[in-house]
Design a protein around this motif. Structure first.
Motif, mmCIF file in Angstrom:
data_model
loop_
_atom_site.group_PDB
_atom_site.id
_atom_site.type_symbol
_atom_site.label_atom_id
_atom_site.label_comp_id
_atom_site.label_asym_id
_atom_site.label_seq_id
_atom_site.Cartn_x
_atom_site.Cartn_y
_atom_site.Cartn_z
ATOM 1 N N ARG A 172 0.808 -1.220 0.000
ATOM 2 C CA ARG A 172 0.000 0.000 0.000
ATOM 3 C C ARG A 172 0.843 1.272 0.000
ATOM 4 N N GLU A 177 -2.422 6.888 -4.907
ATOM 5 C CA GLU A 177 -3.843 7.207 -4.807
ATOM 6 C C GLU A 177 -4.137 8.322 -5.800
ATOM 7 N N ASN A 179 -6.939 10.621 -7.868
ATOM 8 C CA ASN A 179 -8.317 11.121 -7.916
ATOM 9 C C ASN A 179 -8.663 11.436 -9.370
#
Length: 262
Positions: A172, A177, A179
């Motif tokens: 992770r 990440e 958007n």
């Protein structure tokens, strides 16, 4: 054309031996000056291990090398000292590899660009061989080159390996990440004020706003932004590309871009 692969010996205690060698070199440089290959025999008795460790450290700028008669002299660099002082040596080494080694950065960028966070060894090696051959016009990956990157990424904590199922997963901490909604909004907003613009300029603009749509410890590249641009268009068909002269890493078929109207 000759292959430009990354083949050398990676063995189970490689990273442990790397640290021992750097610690030895830091002490040796202080007391004796620069070291030659024979000076490392006490900590790396096997010649093939010694050659691989020294080659690896030179590639990622942990040591400096100066030719001297029939041998070479080695000294620890400032980056090598920072590595030994780092509180997170695996992450520091990951960043050095990403900065200095094309095979490593290309491999890692491919994972992030395509959000390819789980794969088998066969899947990823096939993709590395085919995609790098297409991008560079020469085969920079073979099985051994890709295996070296995989083994390093597992030992550095970038990847986890499920040995029973032969599945690698990106941990992770090393995933991005992204958007997609904000990314799309920025594209539309920027292109709304221009009839058309160079795709590379659009990618540079988006890169300057990367903090609004991407969360990653590693700085994104124009190539990564370009790949996400294509992915948005595949799903939304909001862009029209116009061919022209290539502006690497943007190919000629996508030189210019504009919003589709109506």
């Amino acid at each position: 054309m000759t292959a430009v692969t990354w083949t050398w010996l990676y063995y189970s205690s490689f990273l442990e031996d790397l640290e021992k060698t750097l610690e030895f070199l830091m002490k040796y440089n202080k007391e004796e000056g620069s070291a030659i290959k024979s000076d490392f025999q006490s900590i790396l008795p096997k010649r093939e291990n010694r050659d691989s460790i020294l080659q690896f450290m030179e590639e990622i700028n942990l040591v400096g090398v100066m030719p001297s008669r029939r041998t070479s002299r080695y000294s620890i660099t400032e980056e090598g000292r920072r590595y030994l002082q780092s509180e997170n040596r695996p992450k520091y080494l990951h960043r050095q590899l990403y900065k200095h080694v094309l095979h490593y950065s290309y491999f890692y960028n491919y994972i992030l660009e395509n959000e390819f966070y789980q794969f088998s060894k066969l899947q990823i090696i096939e993709k590395m061989v085919l995609n790098s051959s297409y991008d560079f016009g020469v085969r920079i990956f073979d099985w051994k080159s890709a295996e070296n990157v995989l083994k390093l990424m597992v030992d550095l904590g970038v990847l986890s390996l499920d040995k029973e199922n032969d599945i690698y997963s990106v941990n992770r901490e090393y995933q991005t990440e992204f958007n997609h909604k904000v990314f799309e909004e920025l594209i539309i907003d920027r292109l709304s004020s221009d009839t058309q613009m160079f795709t590379k300029d659009l990618c540079s603009y988006l890169l300057s706003r990367e903090g609004e749509f991407i969360n990653s410890d590693d700085e994104p590249t124009i190539r990564m932004i370009y790949k996400h641009l294509l992915r948005v268009n595949e799903s939304k068909d909001i862009l029209k590309f116009i061919p022209g002269l290539p502006r690497p890493p943007i190919p000629s078929k996508h030189t210019l871009v504009e919003l589709r109207r109506g």
